[in-house]
Design a protein around this motif. Structure first.
Motif, mmCIF file in Angstrom:
data_model
loop_
_atom_site.group_PDB
_atom_site.id
_atom_site.type_symbol
_atom_site.label_atom_id
_atom_site.label_comp_id
_atom_site.label_asym_id
_atom_site.label_seq_id
_atom_site.Cartn_x
_atom_site.Cartn_y
_atom_site.Cartn_z
ATOM 1 N N ILE A 723 0.723 -1.026 0.039
ATOM 2 C CA ILE A 723 -0.058 0.141 0.016
ATOM 3 C C ILE A 723 1.028 1.231 -0.167
ATOM 4 C CG2 ILE A 723 -1.567 1.266 1.342
ATOM 5 C CD1 ILE A 723 -2.494 -1.271 2.491
ATOM 6 N N ALA A 724 0.643 1.967 -0.980
ATOM 7 C CA ALA A 724 1.343 3.504 -0.880
ATOM 8 C C ALA A 724 0.817 4.384 0.098
ATOM 9 C CB ALA A 724 1.392 3.942 -2.229
ATOM 10 N N VAL A 725 1.671 4.897 0.901
ATOM 11 C CA VAL A 725 1.187 5.704 1.951
ATOM 12 C C VAL A 725 0.938 7.345 1.518
ATOM 13 C CG1 VAL A 725 2.162 4.572 3.767
ATOM 14 C CG2 VAL A 725 3.606 6.439 2.747
ATOM 15 N N GLN A 726 1.361 7.667 0.393
ATOM 16 C CA GLN A 726 1.112 9.139 -0.245
ATOM 17 C C GLN A 726 0.004 9.413 -0.436
ATOM 18 O OE1 GLN A 726 3.708 7.213 -1.183
ATOM 19 N NE2 GLN A 726 5.588 8.113 -0.254
ATOM 20 N N PRO A 727 -0.826 8.626 -1.202
ATOM 21 C CA PRO A 727 -2.378 8.895 -1.458
ATOM 22 C C PRO A 727 -3.085 8.919 -0.182
ATOM 23 C CG PRO A 727 -1.630 7.192 -2.753
ATOM 24 C CD PRO A 727 -0.478 7.554 -1.983
ATOM 25 N N ILE A 728 -2.967 8.033 0.681
ATOM 26 C CA ILE A 728 -3.761 8.059 2.027
ATOM 27 C C ILE A 728 -3.298 9.436 2.637
ATOM 28 C CG2 ILE A 728 -3.617 6.755 4.136
ATOM 29 C CD1 ILE A 728 -3.004 4.405 2.646
ATOM 30 N N LEU A 729 -2.005 9.806 2.731
ATOM 31 C CA LEU A 729 -1.609 10.930 3.586
ATOM 32 C C LEU A 729 -2.176 12.028 2.898
ATOM 33 C CD1 LEU A 729 1.846 9.976 4.407
ATOM 34 C CD2 LEU A 729 0.346 10.433 5.935
ATOM 35 N N HIS A 730 -2.083 12.347 1.474
ATOM 36 C CA HIS A 730 -2.906 13.655 0.995
ATOM 37 C C HIS A 730 -4.307 13.486 1.364
ATOM 38 C CE1 HIS A 730 0.264 15.185 -1.394
ATOM 39 N NE2 HIS A 730 0.367 14.177 -1.921
ATOM 40 N N ARG A 731 -5.043 12.532 1.343
ATOM 41 C CA ARG A 731 -6.551 12.682 1.718
ATOM 42 C C ARG A 731 -6.549 13.019 3.137
ATOM 43 N NH1 ARG A 731 -7.973 7.209 0.605
ATOM 44 N NH2 ARG A 731 -6.668 7.142 -1.098
ATOM 45 N N TRP A 732 -5.912 12.382 3.907
ATOM 46 C CA TRP A 732 -5.942 12.611 5.472
ATOM 47 C C TRP A 732 -5.759 14.202 5.732
ATOM 48 C CZ3 TRP A 732 -2.588 9.656 9.480
ATOM 49 C CH2 TRP A 732 -3.102 9.880 10.633
ATOM 50 N N LEU A 733 -4.523 14.706 5.227
ATOM 51 C CA LEU A 733 -4.045 16.309 5.454
ATOM 52 C C LEU A 733 -4.923 17.268 4.805
ATOM 53 C CD1 LEU A 733 -0.445 15.844 4.511
ATOM 54 C CD2 LEU A 733 -1.071 16.290 6.605
ATOM 55 N N GLY A 734 -5.783 16.663 3.840
ATOM 56 C CA GLY A 734 -6.797 17.285 3.339
ATOM 57 C C GLY A 734 -7.890 17.525 4.174
ATOM 58 N N LEU A 735 -8.374 16.503 4.927
ATOM 59 C CA LEU A 735 -9.528 16.544 5.911
ATOM 60 C C LEU A 735 -9.281 17.357 7.044
ATOM 61 C CD1 LEU A 735 -10.201 12.668 5.883
ATOM 62 C CD2 LEU A 735 -11.671 14.458 5.021
ATOM 63 N N VAL A 736 -7.857 17.795 7.489
ATOM 64 C CA VAL A 736 -7.760 18.605 8.822
ATOM 65 C C VAL A 736 -7.324 19.941 8.386
ATOM 66 C CG1 VAL A 736 -6.650 18.421 11.107
ATOM 67 C CG2 VAL A 736 -7.363 16.421 9.767
ATOM 68 N N PRO A 737 -8.150 20.781 8.375
ATOM 69 C CA PRO A 737 -7.703 22.189 8.265
ATOM 70 C C PRO A 737 -6.916 22.628 9.447
ATOM 71 C CG PRO A 737 -9.926 22.360 8.417
ATOM 72 C CD PRO A 737 -9.501 20.785 8.810
ATOM 73 N N LEU A 738 -5.710 23.290 9.379
ATOM 74 C CA LEU A 738 -4.939 23.495 10.536
ATOM 75 C C LEU A 738 -5.087 25.283 10.776
ATOM 76 C CD1 LEU A 738 -1.761 21.451 10.544
ATOM 77 C CD2 LEU A 738 -3.777 21.143 12.009
ATOM 78 N N ASP A 739 -5.188 25.700 11.695
ATOM 79 C CA ASP A 739 -5.232 27.061 11.909
ATOM 80 C C ASP A 739 -3.619 27.556 11.989
ATOM 81 O OD1 ASP A 739 -4.490 26.582 14.504
ATOM 82 O OD2 ASP A 739 -6.259 26.768 15.369
ATOM 83 N N ARG A 740 -3.379 28.737 12.095
ATOM 84 C CA ARG A 740 -2.094 29.142 12.053
ATOM 85 C C ARG A 740 -1.187 28.851 13.218
ATOM 86 N NH1 ARG A 740 -1.671 34.118 14.492
ATOM 87 N NH2 ARG A 740 -3.766 34.967 15.146
ATOM 88 N N HIS A 741 -1.721 28.508 14.284
ATOM 89 C CA HIS A 741 -0.879 27.973 15.402
ATOM 90 C C HIS A 741 -0.159 26.668 15.423
ATOM 91 C CE1 HIS A 741 -2.301 31.762 17.423
ATOM 92 N NE2 HIS A 741 -3.744 31.622 17.248
ATOM 93 N N ALA A 742 -0.911 25.869 14.689
ATOM 94 C CA ALA A 742 -0.546 24.495 14.517
ATOM 95 C C ALA A 742 0.218 24.132 13.212
ATOM 96 C CB ALA A 742 -1.675 23.610 14.806
ATOM 97 N N ARG A 743 1.191 23.271 13.392
ATOM 98 C CA ARG A 743 1.840 22.737 12.132
ATOM 99 C C ARG A 743 2.013 21.362 12.025
ATOM 100 N NH1 ARG A 743 6.587 26.539 12.774
ATOM 101 N NH2 ARG A 743 7.581 24.947 13.724
ATOM 102 N N VAL A 744 1.944 20.766 10.890
ATOM 103 C CA VAL A 744 2.546 19.288 10.849
ATOM 104 C C VAL A 744 3.283 18.944 9.983
ATOM 105 C CG1 VAL A 744 0.508 19.106 8.989
ATOM 106 C CG2 VAL A 744 1.276 17.045 10.488
ATOM 107 N N GLU A 745 4.322 18.063 10.318
ATOM 108 C CA GLU A 745 5.269 17.730 9.422
ATOM 109 C C GLU A 745 5.090 16.478 9.127
ATOM 110 O OE1 GLU A 745 9.083 18.065 11.634
ATOM 111 O OE2 GLU A 745 9.643 20.157 10.865
ATOM 112 N N VAL A 746 5.182 15.944 7.998
ATOM 113 C CA VAL A 746 5.335 14.510 7.406
ATOM 114 C C VAL A 746 6.750 13.746 7.393
ATOM 115 C CG1 VAL A 746 4.178 12.915 5.794
ATOM 116 C CG2 VAL A 746 3.104 15.035 6.317
ATOM 117 N N ASP A 747 6.942 12.600 7.961
ATOM 118 C CA ASP A 747 8.072 12.177 7.836
ATOM 119 C C ASP A 747 7.934 10.769 7.291
ATOM 120 O OD1 ASP A 747 10.512 11.197 8.191
ATOM 121 O OD2 ASP A 747 10.952 11.294 10.460
#
Ligand code: ADP
Ligand code: ZN
Length: 754
Positions: A723-747
């Motif tokens: 299973i490729a993780v990139q498409p899953i991550l794209h969908r997931w990141l798209g579901l969670v809008p972040l305000d400017r206080h929070a950041r997410v890094e993908v590793d």
């Protein structure tokens, strides 16, 4: 992952348009946008993909690269950027095409691939390629002179002038300095001839600063397994096809010698080679080896080489004059025009993982670059990572093994010292047995080494009265005492403070106590035990830079040192022929914590340190101080059976689909306040992907729950290998809008779990 709004236009993706004068061209900028922007190419400017251009952005000028109009990424990685086409009449025009060699299709594809794999904005990957001042990057051409076939008629001839004309009669252009020294005249004679019209000015091609390595300069004499391995490596280079070879062999077996033969094969067929070393600044001995083999030094690339060398090397890789580059991981993004081989030495090293900005593993991306361009990659180690071993077992990588040390040198004998049976005296850290061993070694006028992978004096400072621990105000970390500098310092951020005279909590005097050893404390103890020994400390605190390190290594080779005390710097591939005893102060260090690879990494490091001993005629010994001698890592170090240990590791990781038997990606969420971090993490938790072969662990506070004042939470996505993780991550990141206080890094493929 922040994406700024487009300044004037957005690239219309998928449109396949010619990119000549007067039309729309996509230009990728070295900035964190989701993709290229469209610009208008002026009719007078014929542009093609790869051209380096200057374009308006807001009210500034920005360097960028004309990009491709459609993607060549595989479907798993391709991520459509939302197309928002801007009308032709609103497009801004490309300002200038810079006089620089264009980035070739192979490199553009690589940039796109790395961006897609790591979920980074492509411009940020491009930035690693363009990391130099583009303007004025071309060295100014030198002025020179040529003599016209017939001198002017009324030219006055003097003996000095005659010498110059005789020299220049071959029609070759020369600089004033060259003429003056070759004809043994002064520069005024040259000027006089030029004024009289007997010499004409010409622009000289800038001389390449890179001398050409000669594959025939000093080939080694190879026999047995070395010869077989060298032949196999040469063949894989000569095939000019994608392949990966694991070159494995105990320390001192001649791996370096063998892969230099692969470089020779690459040079013989007129191609460029790249060698990635985990710590290029510590590679003085490596440079000498290379020079002995090929007659000249290679081009070098790392963050500290200075602007001029940077420009030269960048241009040299683009025009082919830099034929062998040795560098840190960022060298992977140089614009080679004719690359035919990449070697990754010490492939198991976690230093190949860049943990900030674009988070990528240079070892893995080296293999990707080789695959996209169709040439050979070689990964080298005495203790290969489980990832690489699994690839070899699956037949994806060819495996070459050098079983013995070169020249009959034997591997060091390993002794486990059970610290429960032979404990050091109170407040000390060296067992009396190790002290005796060192004394005996020094008595034979051989060298000994003590290894402890911990800088400073003590990792923890504690108040004996109230139990208060000195902690970093910005990180979840203890402050480390550096007694030489009389400070407490955080090893995760820049925080440093003077050692307080009283406990900051209960105000008791003389109550703060150092707990545990760092290398400074071991040095203090060694000075007491061996007052006459000449001690050299090797750590990033005592060795200011590459030059100091090279000098330290040279001193050891000249036998001006009896006892070396060092951190992981000593584990690098040094060749210390007079070193016969290595003492590992705390072999258990590194086994604590919940790191997936703690055991693997400990064995790799300790094996590497141990490998410094007994590399010449006198046999070497290694003493491991351990409180858990029954631990599988200690037992494997004792038996030297690395393969068996790695098989056990594999058995442990296989059922749970841990890498390399499954895929892993980490999300690191950080925010200014614990509340904001928890909120954002909870949102990721609620929208976590699910399905067969997909699992999300967390959210949980990161082990470094606070780093530089930011509160951190982690989630881990684990999937089956299929299973490729990139498409899953794209969908997931798209579901969670972040305000400017929070950041997410993908590793992707995390190495650090802090
Ligand atoms: P490794 O990279 O496996 O640790 P090296 O390539 O550093 O091993 O080799 C160890 C030492 O043995 C070096 O000093 C190297 O120059 C020497 N050596 C290895 N193979 C040969 C050879 N075929 N001829 C001469 N010296 C060799
Ligand atoms: Zn800190």
């Amino acid at each position: 992952m922040a994406v700024a709004p487009p300044p004037s236009s957005t690239h219309a993706s998928g449109a396949d348009q010619p990119t000549t004068g007067g039309l729309r061209v996509p230009v990728l900028l070295p900035m964190p946008f989701t993709g290229p922007f469209d610009y208008k190419a002026p009719a007078s400017m014929a542009l093609k993909p790869g051209d380096i251009v200057s374009v308006p952005l807001g009210n500034r000028r920005q360097t960028g690269v004309v990009w491709d109009t459609h993607t060549t990424l595989p479907p798993d990685l391709a991520h459509p950027t939302p197309a928002k086409t801007v009308a032709d009449n609103r497009l801004r025009a490309v300002a200038e095409r810079l006089e620089l060699p264009p980035l070739n299709a192979e490199l553009r594809r690589f940039v796109d691939w790395v961006a897609a794999y790591t979920l980074s904005p492509p411009g940020m990957v491009l930035a690693m390629t363009l990391r130099l001042h583009m303007k004025g990057a071309t060295p100014a051409p030198a002025m020179g002179w040529i003599a016209p076939p017939t001198p002017p008629e009324e030219l006055r001839i003097t003996p000095a002038r005659q010498k110059v004309l005789a020299l220049m009669a071959d029609g070759r252009p020369r600089t004033t300095t060259d003429i003056a020294s070759a004809a043994e005249v002064n520069a005024g004679v040259v000027k006089g001839l030029a004024d009289a019209g007997a010499l004409r000015p010409v622009l000289l091609e800038p001389a390449s600063p890179f001398a050409q390595p000669d594959p025939l300069h000093h080939p080694p004499v190879l026999e047995g397994a070395q010869k077989e391995a060298a032949t196999a490596l040469r063949h894989s280079v000569q095939d000019k096809k994608f392949s990966v070879t694991l070159l494995e062999g105990v320390t001192g077996s001649g791996k370096t010698e063998i892969y230099l033969e692969a470089i020779a094969a690459c040079l013989e067929q007129g191609q460029q080679a790249l060698v990635l070393l985990p710590e290029i600044a510590l590679s003085a001995q490596w440079m000498d080896r290379f020079t002995r083999r090929f007659g000249v030094r290679p081009a070098v690339w790392h963050s500290e080489i200075g602007q001029k060398a940077r420009r030269q090397t960048w241009l040299g890789t683009a025009d082919g004059s830099a034929t062998v580059v040795v560098g840190a991981r960022s060298a992977l993004f140089l614009p080679f025009c004719n690359l035919g081989l990449i070697i990754v030495d010490e492939e198991h090293e976690s230093l190949f993982k860049q943990e900030e900005g674009v988070i990528y593993n240079a070892r893995d991306m080296a293999v990707v670059r080789a695959r996209l361009a169709g040439f050979a990659a070689v990964v080298v180690s005495a203790t290969p990572s489980l990832e690489t071993l699994a690839n070899a077992h699956a037949g994806r990588y060819q495996r070459l093994v050098l079983p013995t040390r070169h020249g009959g040198a034997s591997l060091p004998q390993t002794h486990l010292l059970d610290m429960r049976e032979a404990p050091p005296e109170r407040g000390l850290f060296l067992s009396p047995r190790l002290v005796e061993d060192i004394a005996a070694t020094l008595g034979r006028e051989e060298q000994a080494m003590l290894f402890l992978n911990r800088r400073g004096y003590a990792p923890l400072t504690l108040c004996r009265t109230c139990g208060h621990r000195m902690e970093c105000p910005h990180c979840t970390a203890w402050l480390v005492e550096h007694r030489n500098r009389q400070v407490l310092s955080c090893h995760y951020c820049d925080h440093t403070e003077p050692m307080p005279p009283v406990c900051p909590n209960c105000k008791t005097e003389h109550s703060l106590t150092a707990i545990g050893p760092g290398i400074e404390r071991i040095t203090e103890e060694a000075r007491q035990s061996f007052p006459d020994a000449r001690i050299l400390v090797m750590s990033s605190d005592t060795l200011g830079g590459p030059a100091a390190t090279a000098e330290a290594v040279a001193k050891i080779a000249r036998r001006e040192v009896d006892l070396i005390i060092g951190t992981q710097i000593v584990a690098k591939g040094w060749h210390f022929p007079h070193l016969t005893l290595v003492g590992i102060v705390d072999a258990d260090l590194g086994l604590g914590g919940a790191d997936l690879r703690a055991g693997e990494r400990t064995i790799q490091l300790l094996h590497q340190v141990a490998g410094r001993a007994g590399r010449a005629s006198a046999p070497g010994r290694v003493v491991l101080q351990s409180y858990t001698p029954e631990h599988p890592v200690m037992q494997a170090l004792l038996s030297g059976d690395f393969d068996q240990f790695m098989e056990q590791e594999a058995e442990q990781r296989r059922p749970g689909f841990w890498p390399p038997y499954g895929r892993l990606a980490a999300l690191i969420i950080s925010a200014d306040t614990p509340q904001a971090a928890d909120d954002a993490a909870a949102r990721f938790g609620r929208t976590a992907p699910y399905g067969e072969g997909i699992q999300v662990l967390g959210p949980a506070p990161a082990p470094l729950a606070i780093l530089r004042g930011r509160h951190r939470r982690r989630l881990l996505l684990r999937t089956w290998r299929s299973i490729a993780v990139q498409p899953i991550l794209h969908r997931w990141l798209g579901l969670v809008p972040l305000d400017r206080h929070a950041r997410v890094e993908v590793d992707i493929d995390p190495v650090s779990f802090l």
